[in-house]
Design an enzyme around this catalytic site. Structure first.
Site, short mmCIF file in Angstrom:
data_model
loop_
_atom_site.label_atom_id
_atom_site.label_comp_id
_atom_site.label_asym_id
_atom_site.label_seq_id
_atom_site.Cartn_x
_atom_site.Cartn_y
_atom_site.Cartn_z
N ASP A 1 2.91 4.67 -15.80
CA ASP A 1 3.98 4.34 -16.74
C ASP A 1 5.02 3.42 -16.12
O ASP A 1 5.60 2.57 -16.81
CB ASP A 1 4.68 5.62 -17.23
CG ASP A 1 3.83 6.44 -18.18
OD1 ASP A 1 2.82 5.92 -18.70
OD2 ASP A 1 4.17 7.62 -18.41
N ASP B 1 0.83 -1.20 0.00
CA ASP B 1 0.00 0.00 0.00
C ASP B 1 0.87 1.26 0.00
O ASP B 1 2.11 1.17 0.06
CB ASP B 1 -0.94 -0.03 1.20
CG ASP B 1 -2.30 0.56 0.90
OD1 ASP B 1 -2.39 1.42 0.00
OD2 ASP B 1 -3.28 0.18 1.56
#
Length: 545
Positions: A220, A162
Site C-alpha cells: 500500500d 534492499d
C-alpha cells in the site's frame, strides 16, 4: 535479497488497472517526488546480480556497456547499467562516506559513471536500508542523506534499496520500521535537485507468509515512496539450485496479485530477466520476456551480455513487445481466464488496442479457441485485426481467436478495434489473492469461490457504474442483500445492492450494505484491514475507488 520463499499460489493470481469506473475517485499517482514523470514507463537495462552475484568488477560493466551499445540492446531501450551488492569497501571512510572497492573498481565509480554515460546509459547503484547489506557491506541506516549526496556526486540516478538487516526499534512493528526507513529515504530523495529513481525491496521481506496482511500493507505504501518495488522472491541466480522455470512462474504468480497498484510512475517488479540461464528452454526464455512485457514490468537483464546468442538478442529487442511494455497507459495484463494448463491475460493499450497474452503452463502442446468476449469485446458483428507480436503476421477475427501453443510457450496478440467496435468492458477473473480461488456463477443464482477451471462461469464483466456480471449470464448481476451475496436480474430496482467499489486495499465494497465481499461461503462482512479473505483481484481496466 530474498531467496527461497515458497510459491504462494499454484493456481491463484490477481490484478486490476484503469479505464472503466468501479468507483468515483481515482487513486492518486505518486513517485518519489509525487511526480509520475520521473519514471513514466518501466525501466530497462542491466544488473549483475542474478548472473554474477558478488563476482562483479569494472571490466564487467565496461564490457557490458560496450556490447549493449553495439548489439542493439541500448537502441531498443535498455539504457540503464545498474550495480548490485558487493561493489563497496567493507568500511566507510573517516568522514563516514561510502567507498568503492578499489580492487574491483580501480578507476572508481565516478569514472565508471562517466564511461557508461558516454555510451548512452544511465548509471544505477545498490544499497540497503539496514546497518549492513545482504552481502555484509555497510548499509545506509543513519547515513541516508550522506549516501544520497554521495551517489549524486558520483553521477548516479537510480537507487535499488534492499531490506536486509532491518530490525524493529522499540515501539514499532517490523512493518512500521520498514515504512519509517523507506519513508525517510523518500523524503531525502524528494529534497534533491535531481531525485534518484527509487527501487524499493521492502515488500519482498513480507511475502510468502501464511497471513498476507503485512505484505499488502507494505504494498500500500511503496507506490507513495518510489517508482518500482521488488515485491517477492528473488529470481533464481545462475549458479542456484532448483528450476529456473519454476522460479519465473513463482514470480509471475506473485506479480498477478498486485496489479491494482501499478500505474504510470509506479511499477511492480517481479525481478530480472535471465535469458542466458542454462536451465531454460528457448520457449521458456521467450515466455519470460513476453510475460514481463505484457505486465509492463521492469525489463532489467541479468546475463553475460557479450555471450548472448543472436536469437536471444532478437527476442529481447522485439520492437512490438517493447512497445507494449513501454505503453504510456502502463496497465498490467490481468487474468481473463485460468485453468491448470492455460493462463489467458488481457489489457488495454493507450491507443485503444487490446492485448491478448496466452501462457501454456502445461507439458504438452495445447490448442484452444478463445472468445473475444473474454477479452472485454462485447459488440456483435465486428471484425478485429489481430497481430502476432512474435512474427508480425496478422489475421482477421470475429467471435474467437484460435491458439496453438507448445509447452511453456507464450503467444501475444495485439488486437486493433475498428471504428464502431471500439468499446471495451473490463473482463476477467474475480479471485481471492490469498487462496487463488475464483468467484464462480451458478445457474441457480448462487455464487461460490472455486478452484480456477477456465470455465465461462468464472469470467466477469465490470461495468462503468460498478456492476459486476458473469459472462455466462450477462442478464444477471452480483448483488448483496444483508449478509447474502447472490445473482439477481440486472434490471432489479435494488440498484445499490448491485453497485461495488474497489479501493487500493483490494476490497470489494457494496454500496448498499457498506460491507465487504468475503471468501468462504461468499457473504458480506464488516470490512477489515487487509484481511486475506477480503482482498481480490479484478480485471484490468477497473478504476480504483
Amino acid at each position: 535479497m530474498i531467496q527461497g520463499l515458497e510459491s504462494i499460489m499454484n493456481q491463484g493470481t490477481k490484478r486490476i488497472l484503469l479505464a472503466a469506473t468501479l468507483a468515483a475517485t481515482p487513486w492518486q499517482v505518486y513517485g518519489s517526488i509525487e511526480q509520475p514523470s520521473l519514471l513514466p514507463t518501466p525501466p530497462m537495462g542491466f544488473n549483475n546480480w542474478a548472473r554474477f552475484m558478488c563476482d562483479l568488477n569494472e571490466t564487467l560493466f565496461t564490457e557490458t556497456a560496450d556490447t549493449m551499445a553495439a548489439n542493439g540492446l541500448r537502441d531498443a531501450g535498455y539504457n540503464r547499467i545498474n550495480l548490485d551488492d558487493c561493489w563497496m569497501a567493507y568500511q566507510r571512510s573517516d568522514n563516514g562516506s561510502l567507498q568503492w572497492n578499489t580492487t574491483k573498481f580501480p578507476h572508481g565509480l565516478p569514472w565508471l559513471a562517466k564511461y557508461v554515460k558516454a555510451k548512452g546509459f544511465h548509471f544505477g547503484i545498490y544499497e540497503d536500508s539496514g546497518n549492513m547489506t545482504c552481502g555484509g557491506y555497510p548499509g545506509s541506516y543513519n547515513h541516508e542523506e550522506q549516501d544520497a549526496n554521495t551517489f549524486a556526486s558520483w553521477g548516479i540516478d537510480y537507487l535499488k534499496l534492499d531490506g536486509c538487516n532491518v530490525y524493529a526499534t522499540q515501539g514499532r512493528t517490523l512493518e512500521e520500521e520498514y515504512k519509517q526507513r523507506y519513508g525517510h529515504w523518500h523524503q531525502v530523495l524528494s529534497k534533491m535537485q535531481h531525485p534518484l529513481i527509487f527501487s524499493e525491496s521492502a515488500p519482498a521481506y513480507f511475502a510468502g507468509t501464511d497471513n498476507n496482511t503485512d505484505w499488502y500493507t507494505v504494498m500500500d505504501w511503496v507506490p507513495i515512496y518510489g517508482e518500482l518495488a521488488r515485491h517477492s522472491t528473488d529470481i533464481l541466480v545462475y549458479s542456484g539450485a532448483g528450476s529456473a522455470w519454476d522460479s519465473i512462474m513463482n514470480n509471475y504468480n506473485y506479480n498477478t496479485l498486485l496489479a491494482r497498484y501499478q500505474r504510470p510512475g509506479y511499477f511492480n517488479d517481479p525481478d530480472f530477466l535471465i535469458p542466458d540461464h542454462p536451465g531454460l528452454t528457448a520457449d521458456e526464455k521467450r515466455s519470460h520476456f513476453a510475460l514481463w512485457a505484457s505486465f509492463s514490468a521492469p525489463l532489467i537483464i541479468s546475463a553475460y551480455i557479450p555471450a548472448l546468442s543472436k536469437d536471444e538478442i532478437a527476442f529481447l529487442t522485439n520492437e512490438a513487445l517493447i512497445a507494449v511494455n513501454q505503453d504510456p497507459l502502463a496497465q498490467q495484463a490481468t487474468l481473463a481466464s485460468r485453468d491448470d494448463t492455460l493462463d489467458i491475460l488481457t489489457r488495454s493499450l493507450a491507443n485503444g488496442d487490446r492485448l491478448l497474452t496466452v501462457l501454456n503452463k502445461g507439458n504438452t502442446t495445447v490448442t484452444r479457441d478463445i472468445p473475444v468476449q473474454w477479452l472485454g469485446l462485447t459488440e456483435t458483428d465486428c471484425t478485429y485485426t489481430a497481430e502476432d507480436l512474435w512474427d508480425g503476421k496478422t489475421q482477421k477475427i470475429s467471435d474467437h481467436i484460435k491458439i496453438e501453443l507448445a509447452s511453456h510457450a507464450t503467444a501475444v496478440f495485439r488486437l486493433s478495434l475498428p471504428q464502431g467496435c471500439s468499446s471495451v468492458v473490463p473482463t476477467g477473473l474475480v479471485f481471492n489473492t490469498a487462496s487463488g480461488n475464483c468467484l464462480t456463477a451458478a445457474s441457480n443464482s448462487s455464487v461460490a469461490f472455486q478452484s480456477c477451471n477456465g470455465e465461462t462461469s468464472q469470467i466477469w464483466q465490470v461495468t462503468p457504474s460498478g456492476v459486476i456480471r458473469p459472462v455466462s449470464q450477462t442478464t444477471q448481476c452480483l448483488a448483496a442483500d444483508g449478509n447474502l451475496v447472490k445473482l439477481q436480474a440486472c434490471d432489479s430496482t435494488d440498484s445499490d445492492g448491485q453497485k461495488w467499489t474497489y479501493p487500493v486495499t483490494g476490497n470489494l465494497k457494496n454500496a448498499k450494505t457498506d460491507g465487504c465481499l468475503t471468501e468462504g461461503s461468499v457473504q458480506m462482512k464488516s470490512c477489515l484491514y487487509e484481511r486475506d479473505g477480503q482482498v481480490f483481484g479484478l480485471p484490468s481496466g477497473v478504476q480504483l475507488a
